[in-house]
Design a protein around this motif. Sequence first.
Motif, PDB file in Angstrom:
ATOM      1  N   GLY A 107       3.759 -19.631  -3.543  1.00 13.94           N
ATOM      2  CA  GLY A 107       2.594 -18.798  -3.313  1.00 13.94           C
ATOM      3  C   GLY A 107       3.000 -17.617  -2.456  1.00 13.94           C
ATOM      4  O   GLY A 107       3.839 -17.779  -1.550  1.00 13.94           O
ATOM      5  N   VAL A 108       2.451 -16.435  -2.743  1.00 11.50           N
ATOM      6  CA  VAL A 108       2.802 -15.242  -1.969  1.00 11.50           C
ATOM      7  C   VAL A 108       1.541 -14.513  -1.543  1.00 11.50           C
ATOM      8  O   VAL A 108       0.727 -14.120  -2.387  1.00 11.50           O
ATOM      9  N   LEU A 109       1.385 -14.356  -0.231  1.00 18.51           N
ATOM     10  CA  LEU A 109       0.316 -13.512   0.301  1.00 18.51           C
ATOM     11  C   LEU A 109       0.917 -12.120   0.452  1.00 18.51           C
ATOM     12  O   LEU A 109       1.608 -11.820   1.423  1.00 18.51           O
ATOM     13  N   LYS A 118      -3.575  -9.326   8.418  1.00 20.72           N
ATOM     14  CA  LYS A 118      -2.824 -10.541   8.754  1.00 20.72           C
ATOM     15  C   LYS A 118      -3.644 -11.466   9.645  1.00 20.72           C
ATOM     16  O   LYS A 118      -3.613 -12.696   9.473  1.00 20.72           O
ATOM     17  N   GLU A 119      -4.362 -10.889  10.565  1.00 25.49           N
ATOM     18  CA  GLU A 119      -5.254 -11.704  11.397  1.00 25.49           C
ATOM     19  C   GLU A 119      -6.224 -12.485  10.518  1.00 25.49           C
ATOM     20  O   GLU A 119      -6.485 -13.680  10.749  1.00 25.49           O
ATOM     21  N   GLY A 120      -6.735 -11.812   9.484  1.00 24.20           N
ATOM     22  CA  GLY A 120      -7.679 -12.459   8.581  1.00 24.20           C
ATOM     23  C   GLY A 120      -7.048 -13.564   7.772  1.00 24.20           C
ATOM     24  O   GLY A 120      -7.536 -14.696   7.753  1.00 24.20           O
ATOM     25  N   TYR A 121      -5.929 -13.274   7.103  1.00 33.21           N
ATOM     26  CA  TYR A 121      -5.383 -14.326   6.242  1.00 33.21           C
ATOM     27  C   TYR A 121      -4.696 -15.430   7.024  1.00 33.21           C
ATOM     28  O   TYR A 121      -4.724 -16.593   6.620  1.00 33.21           O
ATOM     29  N   VAL A 123       6.680  -5.092   6.200  1.00 29.21           N
ATOM     30  CA  VAL A 123       7.331  -4.104   5.347  1.00 29.21           C
ATOM     31  C   VAL A 123       7.093  -2.720   5.935  1.00 29.21           C
ATOM     32  O   VAL A 123       5.964  -2.223   5.908  1.00 29.21           O
ATOM     33  N   PRO A 124       8.108  -2.076   6.482  1.00 28.35           N
ATOM     34  CA  PRO A 124       7.917  -0.761   7.100  1.00 28.35           C
ATOM     35  C   PRO A 124       7.290   0.239   6.135  1.00 28.35           C
ATOM     36  O   PRO A 124       7.699   0.347   4.975  1.00 28.35           O
ATOM     37  N   ASP A 125       6.277   0.923   6.617  1.00 25.63           N
ATOM     38  CA  ASP A 125       5.642   2.034   5.887  1.00 25.63           C
ATOM     39  C   ASP A 125       5.058   1.617   4.531  1.00 25.63           C
ATOM     40  O   ASP A 125       4.877   2.448   3.650  1.00 25.63           O
ATOM     41  N   TRP A 126       4.761   0.336   4.369  1.00 26.42           N
ATOM     42  CA  TRP A 126       4.183  -0.152   3.111  1.00 26.42           C
ATOM     43  C   TRP A 126       5.072   0.221   1.916  1.00 26.42           C
ATOM     44  O   TRP A 126       4.590   0.462   0.808  1.00 26.42           O
ATOM     45  N   ASP A 127       6.367   0.267   2.121  1.00 29.68           N
ATOM     46  CA  ASP A 127       7.294   0.713   1.086  1.00 29.68           C
ATOM     47  C   ASP A 127       7.440  -0.362   0.002  1.00 29.68           C
ATOM     48  O   ASP A 127       7.951  -1.454   0.261  1.00 29.68           O
ATOM     49  N   ASN A 128       7.006  -0.040  -1.214  1.00 33.01           N
ATOM     50  CA  ASN A 128       7.012  -1.030  -2.287  1.00 33.01           C
ATOM     51  C   ASN A 128       8.427  -1.485  -2.659  1.00 33.01           C
ATOM     52  O   ASN A 128       8.668  -2.671  -2.902  1.00 33.01           O
ATOM     53  N   ASP A 129       9.362  -0.529  -2.725  1.00 29.96           N
ATOM     54  CA  ASP A 129      10.739  -0.889  -3.048  1.00 29.96           C
ATOM     55  C   ASP A 129      11.311  -1.831  -1.988  1.00 29.96           C
ATOM     56  O   ASP A 129      12.000  -2.803  -2.316  1.00 29.96           O
ATOM     57  N   GLU A 130      11.017  -1.529  -0.741  1.00 29.44           N
ATOM     58  CA  GLU A 130      11.496  -2.381   0.346  1.00 29.44           C
ATOM     59  C   GLU A 130      10.860  -3.759   0.271  1.00 29.44           C
ATOM     60  O   GLU A 130      11.505  -4.772   0.546  1.00 29.44           O
ATOM     61  N   ASN A 132       3.799  -8.890   4.685  1.00 28.13           N
ATOM     62  CA  ASN A 132       2.782  -8.128   5.415  1.00 28.13           C
ATOM     63  C   ASN A 132       2.991  -6.631   5.245  1.00 28.13           C
ATOM     64  O   ASN A 132       4.080  -6.175   4.879  1.00 28.13           O
ATOM     65  N   GLY A 133       1.968  -5.867   5.573  1.00 30.84           N
ATOM     66  CA  GLY A 133       2.057  -4.416   5.510  1.00 30.84           C
ATOM     67  C   GLY A 133       2.906  -3.841   6.622  1.00 30.84           C
ATOM     68  O   GLY A 133       3.690  -4.538   7.272  1.00 30.84           O
TER      69      GLY A 133
END
Length: 392
Positions: A243-245, A195-198, A219-226, A183-184
Amino acid sequence: MRKKLLALAAVGLMATATMTACDDSGDSSDASSGGGSGNSGGGGGGGKARVGVILPDTESSARWGNDDPKYLKAAFAEANVPVEIQNAEGDRARFQQIGDSMLNSGVKVLIIANLDAASGKAVIDKAKDKKIPVIDYDRLTLNGGANYYVSFDNVQVGKLQAYGLQKCLSRKGAVNPIVAEVNGSPSDNNAHLFKEGYDSILDPQYDAARYTKGPDQWVPDWDNDEAGKIFEQMLDQAPKIRGVLAANDGMAGAIIEVLRKRGLSGKVPVTGQDATVEGLQNILTGEQCMTVYKDTKDEAVNAARIATQLFKNQKPAVSGTLKDPESGAYIPFTGLPPQPITLDNINDVVTVDKFIAQADLCKGKYLALCKQHGVGTFAKEAEGVDGLSDNQ
């Protein structure tokens, strides 16, 4: 649950941010202007009258550093309204500093895409004190009391991601696959709406034992590395994830890198959203299942239209409203429709809306894939080529 997560995420800022409630309203790096000065200095409002725009970062999604500044600047230039656009580069204190500087130097209207509710509200409160209207852009500032909100149907974005994942799992013949959810940021209201939607689509699949619910993490702050690190841990815990959402293209790219290292890329469907160049390239390679196109230009044009009317002391015509789930207040809302993008309709963002330039997408190793799949000017060449209409 949303309130608890947001409270935890914002606790450090809540201690210092001004949290007074009012009723009327409305930085990184580069300042840009459409028709006027973009400098912001201190002082008591003696600067040039303009619209101020604060964007959140340049790391969570390519849009914030490229698309939104470009489209906003163009929209204000067309309206002949001066604009200053700055980016907070993920720094909450900087976000507030930029807000202070703009509000004290002549900004008549403020547009913000917040980093979190606390720092966003701190800026909105100060704008209200100065009777400067605020437009929440893309992200709603919970309990912030902005005057207007321009965004997309973000619950629908999440649903489209889940529907896309379902289709890709079905095409792969998956039987009761373990599905991970990445999640974001918990501090971003949009992440909760996605998340509510999916979850509204995936939860019935879990309940019916058609899918198995796997690891589920924010994932805090939408951090891609994290996001990559978190997913690596997920795979260690549940090696049979199939599968990955993933909540956006940036995080999807980090997840795909992990899957490549494990020899699983292309075998495990991964969703995304934002229709970034990277996301579309991963769709071309078969490593990303789908993305969601949100017409950032349309969003920027609508925000600029409302800001321009406010700048000219006109009342904007906004027919919709959205309820703030924290305050219960209804905010005038312009909501825009999202669109799912797969290999089947990739040209909708390349040749129809021209959101992504063919030259940017089809370069290097991706050129052959663009030719194979009929992207852009290669559409006629690829007619009849096997696989053109086959998605993942």
